[in-house]
Design an enzyme around this catalytic site. Structure first.
Site, PDB file in Angstrom:
ATOM      1  N   CYS A  64      29.408 -12.289  28.449  1.00 41.42           N
ATOM      2  CA  CYS A  64      30.534 -11.379  28.215  1.00 41.42           C
ATOM      3  C   CYS A  64      31.618 -11.539  29.278  1.00 41.42           C
ATOM      4  CB  CYS A  64      29.995  -9.946  28.194  1.00 41.42           C
ATOM      5  SG  CYS A  64      31.243  -8.662  28.276  1.00 41.42           S
ATOM      6  N   CYS A  67      32.804  -8.292  30.972  1.00 41.22           N
ATOM      7  CA  CYS A  67      31.757  -7.784  31.864  1.00 41.22           C
ATOM      8  C   CYS A  67      31.868  -8.419  33.248  1.00 41.22           C
ATOM      9  CB  CYS A  67      30.372  -8.090  31.301  1.00 41.22           C
ATOM     10  SG  CYS A  67      30.026  -7.335  29.706  1.00 41.22           S
TER      11      CYS A  67
END
Length: 141
Positions: A64, A67
């Site tokens: 991600c 993230c």
């Protein structure tokens, strides 16, 4: 129910690429003592649900992109709180059960927990001012 099944299928896919064989790293610097990686459901129960301090729970994944931006920002701001709040990092690929239990449908998802209860949450990336406000609300400052 369909959303939960779709999430289960997504989270059960094997990781691919150079980050697929990631290990669990533990922060060792002084600024990161308040941040830890959740090891399993029992560890989550002990260190998050049963914590006497407020805990920020960062549900993330190695693949991600957002993230990877949010995580270090949040860790830095949690470290600045000098132990008033803890940060638990939960990799959804390793802990699908926790992601499903806490209804994580996208990453990054960040929960604010106090006395074992979710008191606030957000999904997606936030700037530092928004993160500071989120932490202050959780701490009660």
């Amino acid at each position: 129910m369909a959303q939960r099944l779709a999430l289960q299928r997504l989270l059960s896919l094997p990781a691919r690429g150079p980050l697929a064989s990631h290990g669990r790293a533990f922060g060792t610097s002084v600024g990161r003592r308040s941040t830890f990686n959740v090891q399993d459901g029992s560890d989550f129960q002990d260190r998050v649900v049963n914590s006497s301090k407020p805990v920020v729970v960062d549900f993330h994944a190695q693949w991600c992109g957002p993230c990877k931006i949010l995580g270090p920002r949040l860790e830095k701001l949690v470290a600045k709180q000098e132990g008033k709040v803890l940060m638990a990092k939960v990799d959804i690929d390793d802990h699908t059960d926790l992601a499903i239990e806490y209804e994580v449908s996208a990453v990054p998802t960040v929960l604010a927990m106090k006395n074992g209860d979710v008191v606030d949450k957000f999904v997606g990336i936030k700037d530092e001012d928004q993160l500071e406000a989120f932490l202050k609300k959780l701490i009660g400052a």
